[in-house]
Design a protein around this motif. Sequence first.
Motif, PDB file in Angstrom:
ATOM      1  N   LEU A   1      18.932   4.063  32.023  1.00 45.73           N
ATOM      2  CA  LEU A   1      19.809   3.693  33.191  1.00 45.73           C
ATOM      3  C   LEU A   1      18.718   3.196  34.461  1.00 45.73           C
ATOM      4  N   VAL A   2      17.736   3.992  34.794  1.00 47.54           N
ATOM      5  CA  VAL A   2      16.688   3.658  35.941  1.00 47.54           C
ATOM      6  C   VAL A   2      16.113   2.235  35.422  1.00 47.54           C
ATOM      7  N   ALA A   3      15.590   2.139  34.230  1.00 48.04           N
ATOM      8  CA  ALA A   3      14.867   1.013  33.794  1.00 48.04           C
ATOM      9  C   ALA A   3      15.679  -0.470  34.007  1.00 48.04           C
TER      10      ALA A   3
ATOM     11  N   MET B   1      17.197  -4.975  37.016  1.00 44.57           N
ATOM     12  CA  MET B   1      18.113  -6.041  37.919  1.00 44.57           C
ATOM     13  C   MET B   1      17.600  -6.218  39.249  1.00 44.57           C
ATOM     14  N   ARG B   2      16.939  -5.582  39.812  1.00 45.04           N
ATOM     15  CA  ARG B   2      16.719  -5.643  41.118  1.00 45.04           C
ATOM     16  C   ARG B   2      15.414  -6.500  41.400  1.00 45.04           C
TER      17      ARG B   2
ATOM     18  N   ALA C   1      19.351  -6.879  31.287  1.00 48.86           N
ATOM     19  CA  ALA C   1      19.387  -5.522  32.233  1.00 48.86           C
ATOM     20  C   ALA C   1      21.031  -5.077  32.255  1.00 48.86           C
ATOM     21  N   TRP C   2      21.815  -6.050  32.402  1.00 50.56           N
ATOM     22  CA  TRP C   2      23.276  -5.693  32.427  1.00 50.56           C
ATOM     23  C   TRP C   2      23.509  -4.940  31.273  1.00 50.56           C
ATOM     24  N   ILE C   3      23.391  -5.558  29.801  1.00 56.07           N
ATOM     25  CA  ILE C   3      23.798  -5.057  28.886  1.00 56.07           C
ATOM     26  C   ILE C   3      23.077  -3.600  28.525  1.00 56.07           C
ATOM     27  N   TRP C   4      21.828  -3.272  28.780  1.00 57.32           N
ATOM     28  CA  TRP C   4      21.459  -2.011  28.529  1.00 57.32           C
ATOM     29  C   TRP C   4      21.735  -0.980  29.649  1.00 57.32           C
TER      30      TRP C   4
END
Length: 215
Positions: free
Chosen positions: A50-52, A57-58, A66-69
């Motif tokens: 979640l953090v990665a 994304m940022r 990034a949205w998929i994972w």
Amino acid sequence: MSRSLRLDPVLIQAVIAGALSFSHLHDLAQAAGQGGWKAWAYPISVDLLLVAAWRHMRTRTDNRAAWIWFVIALAASLGANIATAGLLDLAHVPAWLRILVAGWPALAFLGGTLLAHTPATAPPEPAPAPAHLPLADPDPEPAPVPEVTVERAPEPAPELPAAPAVAVPPALLDHARKVADTHRTTTGHRIDPETLRARLGVPGPLAAAISAQLA
């Protein structure tokens, strides 16, 4: 000097949510046959993914991967919360859930590796500014004026001096008048200068002057 401790409600809420989700993931992994330290490793794996994904994304412009994972890790955390809320008999976990729990480490490793090795999209570099701008000439030279060729009209030909008038003696003029009257009576036409010259026996210019006076 004393510092006042300020409690951020958002941070407190994040700590509570993270602790509860961590506990639910541990309980679900333990119920699916992952005991001991392995049951504690599952919630850490989900939270790290979640953090990665959130950091990716940022810091990246292309956020599709990034949205998929992020959605996959969020679904794992949310699924554990729902499953341990009494909707699932943890004493008899179904086989498909055991398969999902057992396959999660490989899936999390794949997602973390792809996120870590995705190249960052660098923003386009601005065009380099010129080292110096050409200074305007304080005293510019005037532009050359094109030469205009003016065509002159041809000069008129000089007038020739008029021929001097020929003086006709009165006696000769009276004789010529008689000859002209006789010619008109005989032929019915006015006598021409050539015929008058032949009849009088005078030069051409004198005959022309006499004919002009008889007209």
